[in-house]
Enzyme design. Structure first.
Site, PDB file in Angstrom:
ATOM      1  N   ASP B 125       0.842  -1.189   0.000  1.00  0.00           N
ATOM      2  CA  ASP B 125       0.000   0.000   0.000  1.00  0.00           C
ATOM      3  C   ASP B 125       0.877   1.238   0.000  1.00  0.00           C
ATOM      4  OD1 ASP B 125      -2.491   1.217  -0.024  1.00  0.00           O
ATOM      5  OD2 ASP B 125      -2.474   1.506   2.141  1.00  0.00           O
ATOM      6  N   HIS B 132      -4.027  13.956   0.551  1.00  0.00           N
ATOM      7  CA  HIS B 132      -4.241  13.043   1.682  1.00  0.00           C
ATOM      8  C   HIS B 132      -3.075  13.110   2.666  1.00  0.00           C
ATOM      9  CE1 HIS B 132      -5.221   9.443   3.984  1.00  0.00           C
ATOM     10  NE2 HIS B 132      -4.039   8.925   3.680  1.00  0.00           N
ATOM     11  N   GLU B 198     -10.361   3.871   2.942  1.00  0.00           N
ATOM     12  CA  GLU B 198      -9.463   4.673   2.120  1.00  0.00           C
ATOM     13  C   GLU B 198      -9.794   4.369   0.663  1.00  0.00           C
ATOM     14  OE1 GLU B 198      -5.333   4.301   3.378  1.00  0.00           O
ATOM     15  OE2 GLU B 198      -5.755   5.687   5.034  1.00  0.00           O
ATOM     16  N   GLU B 200      -8.938   4.052  -2.883  1.00  0.00           N
ATOM     17  CA  GLU B 200      -7.698   3.867  -3.631  1.00  0.00           C
ATOM     18  C   GLU B 200      -7.986   3.143  -4.947  1.00  0.00           C
ATOM     19  OE1 GLU B 200      -4.332   2.351  -1.503  1.00  0.00           O
ATOM     20  OE2 GLU B 200      -5.048   3.088   0.442  1.00  0.00           O
ATOM     21  N   ASP B 232      -8.968   0.372   1.271  1.00  0.00           N
ATOM     22  CA  ASP B 232      -8.012  -0.014   2.304  1.00  0.00           C
ATOM     23  C   ASP B 232      -8.627   0.304   3.677  1.00  0.00           C
ATOM     24  OD1 ASP B 232      -5.538  -0.673   3.514  1.00  0.00           O
ATOM     25  OD2 ASP B 232      -4.962   1.441   3.505  1.00  0.00           O
ATOM     26  N   ARG B 236      -8.461   3.643  12.659  1.00  0.00           N
ATOM     27  CA  ARG B 236      -7.605   4.795  12.983  1.00  0.00           C
ATOM     28  C   ARG B 236      -7.107   4.780  14.416  1.00  0.00           C
ATOM     29  NH1 ARG B 236      -6.194   5.890   8.003  1.00  0.00           N
ATOM     30  NH2 ARG B 236      -7.974   6.403   6.700  1.00  0.00           N
ATOM     31  N   GLN B 239      -4.380   2.239  14.618  1.00  0.00           N
ATOM     32  CA  GLN B 239      -3.236   2.774  13.876  1.00  0.00           C
ATOM     33  C   GLN B 239      -2.446   3.807  14.691  1.00  0.00           C
ATOM     34  OE1 GLN B 239      -4.484   4.389  10.094  1.00  0.00           O
ATOM     35  NE2 GLN B 239      -2.401   4.824   9.395  1.00  0.00           N
ATOM     36  N   LYS B 252      -4.568  -2.209   9.579  1.00  0.00           N
ATOM     37  CA  LYS B 252      -4.873  -2.366   8.160  1.00  0.00           C
ATOM     38  C   LYS B 252      -5.010  -3.836   7.773  1.00  0.00           C
ATOM     39  CE  LYS B 252      -3.647   2.025   6.903  1.00  0.00           C
ATOM     40  NZ  LYS B 252      -4.331   2.897   5.927  1.00  0.00           N
ATOM     41  N   THR B 256      -8.929  -5.750   3.184  1.00  0.00           N
ATOM     42  CA  THR B 256      -8.811  -4.821   2.060  1.00  0.00           C
ATOM     43  C   THR B 256      -9.772  -5.338   0.996  1.00  0.00           C
ATOM     44  OG1 THR B 256      -6.474  -4.448   2.561  1.00  0.00           O
ATOM     45  CG2 THR B 256      -7.226  -3.848   0.341  1.00  0.00           C
ATOM     46  N   GLU B 362     -10.529  12.324   6.951  1.00  0.00           N
ATOM     47  CA  GLU B 362     -10.393  13.639   6.327  1.00  0.00           C
ATOM     48  C   GLU B 362     -11.756  14.316   6.162  1.00  0.00           C
ATOM     49  OE1 GLU B 362      -7.943  11.312   3.376  1.00  0.00           O
ATOM     50  OE2 GLU B 362      -7.300  13.357   2.905  1.00  0.00           O
TER      51      GLU B 362
END
Lengths: 417, 417
Positions: B125, B132, B198, B200, B232, B236, B239, B252, B256, B362
């Site tokens: 990844d 971002h 996420e 992607e 993904d 949080r 993380q 993570k 996925t 975000e």
């Protein structure tokens, strides 16, 4: 437990890594035979594929040795592992009735080429050596802030690259990469100048786990098929520039060397020792009932080009803070599915004194204290042509359960672009 | 290029993701047929295994469709990819002489179940979205130090976990993990409370590279077989506590999700656009001659339990700073061997405005600004029962080359230990 005597004479030596007590798992070929699974016994290898084909193994499922790795046997689970170990022990024991059938299936190790013993599904590298984490942290942040705040709570790890896990004896190309000098404002691209080793022991996952289902430490321990020596080659200069904020990547991706022999958890069981008492209480999902580390003496030999080889470090698996079972339980804690052939590096195993450190970065303290060799040769990091060899064994009463060698020679970097 | 008309009527609609211009690669099964490779055409799927068996594909090597994934075709290399694309285009084009032979090999998509289109070798990844990285860095370190010092020089990435890459539609179990509250001195273990997506796009590596041999960006671009939507999933809170110093791991590792269809690089070629001019000069090994990004409109739909679904973000693949070819060249730069089936996540693709951000962290600015839905429902992070869906397509003149949906619903965490 005393030495189990075998009719293979070389297996009864106190010096061999491979007495009947061990029976480690490898993959070998000869100039007459393609690659296949075998078990080391003294100076010989027992051809498991032919033993299975000859009906000597009595395994409940099969065929387990039709493929070029131990993965199928590993996936079959602990009962099959035990059955195989018991049967091989019986076949190779002094006085075995089947000797005449088994003897033609032995190949001298000296005539064999050894291959990767497993198909590596995914490779994860941990950071479970307390002294190593302290040493590295001290060099980066000073001794007061050496350990990251999560270190005593989490067996920290990161996903590594499985495609470049190679077997002992494979020559390793010096990696290229981006580095930035301390006082420079821009990086450059070129060969790593701070190429290092990390002395580790890798745990090999046998039985898989389901996605979405965490594992207890006890379940995790039962899933571990065995252990290999592991050298997590590291480019310190690439690492320093790339690793923030997402961790090591190209600095570790170019190569990881493992030993040729998987020493089974069963062979190591009598050498099990408790991990050190946690300095802060561990969360319940990480608490371990059964001893999860092993009393395995480990060493690093460095053979610089143009000088005599010598041992530069001696340490022991019991210097780790977290066991492989704790690491595996943590790995699955989010619901991450674990697979047959997953390889978990322990993290660098550094003991308490400088002569026990498991990497050149620590042994030379960031390159400040060169190691001395014959002919006036000095080394901070690895130079082209140097050979690094890890060794390890558990010492029994008159015998040892050993791993063989885990060795690699460094080739010059390619010219690129 | 205009719409290529097909005798499959539904493929000629301006609304379909799957006109003859696209021909994306998937794996499907029906209640009568086991899983096999197929190509989407309008509302139908062409059974590639049966087409190959019927001798319709004229491929130079084979069989390429005897397995349950596209990996064998992917490994065959760009000439075979082109030959297949040309042949499928001829077979499905309006007026094709072979229509009577091909029509019985079409299965309605509505009757098919879709599986992972590739066997994922390893998953990496990246972090190539400038907005971002700036957003996340701003939340963590303030806007002055938002971008890490290496960000404009290295397409930063980390190795992810391949065992939990799942296909669109798979339900996702909320992960457990260690988290530590801001004012707490100890972590706790339990379900993530800040579960995120996420947005992607993943690049799929077709042809492999050798260990020890770096790749130019041009070579890397020729190795990319195609692209998939990629979510993904990220915890949080896990993380934040785990990621220093070795990067994201369990936050993570639990899942996925990728879309069901690999849109080939060939189908996207006409939508290629240059990456933005580098803000600082890139090192030569990362400089890209050919355009490496694509004009692909992307969106995120959130369907909270108890409210109506709505689009919460719209962005575009061209918002990335590094292309997949640059990422792949960097990935191999140390000598890391790349494999058929390697999956490279682009990194979260956030556009310049808040409505273009590609993650809930975000979009809600760290949970401070909840999103509003019908029935007074609000969301900061994902709650149990919510469904998140990514979509994407490149807009042609009267047609679009689309990816289908990449969707997942969150299930409650398991009780453990």
């Amino acid at each position: 437990m005393p030495l189990k005597r075998s009719w293979v004479a070389s297996a009864n030596s106190a010096e061999t890594d491979f007495p009947l007590n061990n029976l480690p798992c490898g993959v070998f070929s000869t100039h007459r035979q393609d690659a296949r699974c075998g078990v080391a016994i003294g100076e010989m290898i027992l051809d498991c594929r032919r033993a299975e084909e000859a009906g000597l193994l009595f395994l409940p499922a099969g065929p387990l040795f039709a493929e070029l790795s131990w993965n199928r046997l590993m996936a079959a689970g602990p009962e099959v592992w035990s059955a195989l170990r018991a049967r091989l022990t019986a076949l190779l024991a002094e006085g075995a009735a089947e000797r005449d059938h088994v003897e033609p299936l032995l190949i001298p190790m000296a005539e064999a080429r050894l291959h990767l013993p497993l198909q590596v599904a995914e490779y994860t590298d941990f950071y479970a050596g307390r002294q190593h984490a302290f040493n590295v942290g001290t060099m980066l942040r000073g001794p007061e802030n050496a350990l990251p705040p999560n270190w005593l709570h989490i067996p920290i790890g990161y996903n590594g690259r499985a495609s470049t896990v190679v077997v002992s004896g494979t020559e390793i190309r010096r990696p290229l990469g981006q580095t930035r000098a301390k006082d420079a404002d821009k990086p450059v691209f070129g060969p790593s100048r701070r190429l290092d080793i990390e002395l580790e022991v890798g745990a090999v996952v046998g039985t898989p786990s389901e996605m979405g289902r965490p594992l207890s430490v006890a379940e995790a321990q039962r899933m571990i098929f065995g252990y290999v020596l592991l050298n997590d080659w590291s480019a310190r200069d690439i690492q320093a520039w790339e690793y923030q904020p997402l961790g090591p990547f190209q600095s570790k991706a170019f190569a990881t060397t493992i030993g040729s022999w998987i020493v089974t958890a069963a062979a190591l069981a009598e050498f099990a020792v408790d991990a050190p008492p946690p300095e802060v209480p561990l969360l319940p999902y990480l608490q371990e009932e059964a001893p999860g580390l092993y009393d395995i003496d480990l060493s690093v030999e460095m053979h610089p080009e143009g000088a005599a080889a010598r041992i530069i470090s001696r340490t022991n698996h019991r210097e780790l803070y977290y066991s492989a079972a704790q690491q595996l339980a943590h790995h699955a804690s989010s619901g991450c599915a674990m697979r047959t052939g997953d390889l978990l590096g322990s993290g660098t195993i550094s003991g308490p004194e400088p002569e026990n450190f498991g990497s050149l970065m620590e042994l030379t303290w960031g390159g400040e204290r060169p190691l001395q060799f014959t002919n006036g040769v000095k080394r901070t990091f690895i130079e082209d042509g140097d050979v690094l060899t890890l060794r390890g064994h558990a010492q029994g009463d008159g015998f040892r359960v050993g791993f063989g060698a885990c060795s690699g020679r460094i080739l010059p970097a390619v010219s690129f672009p």
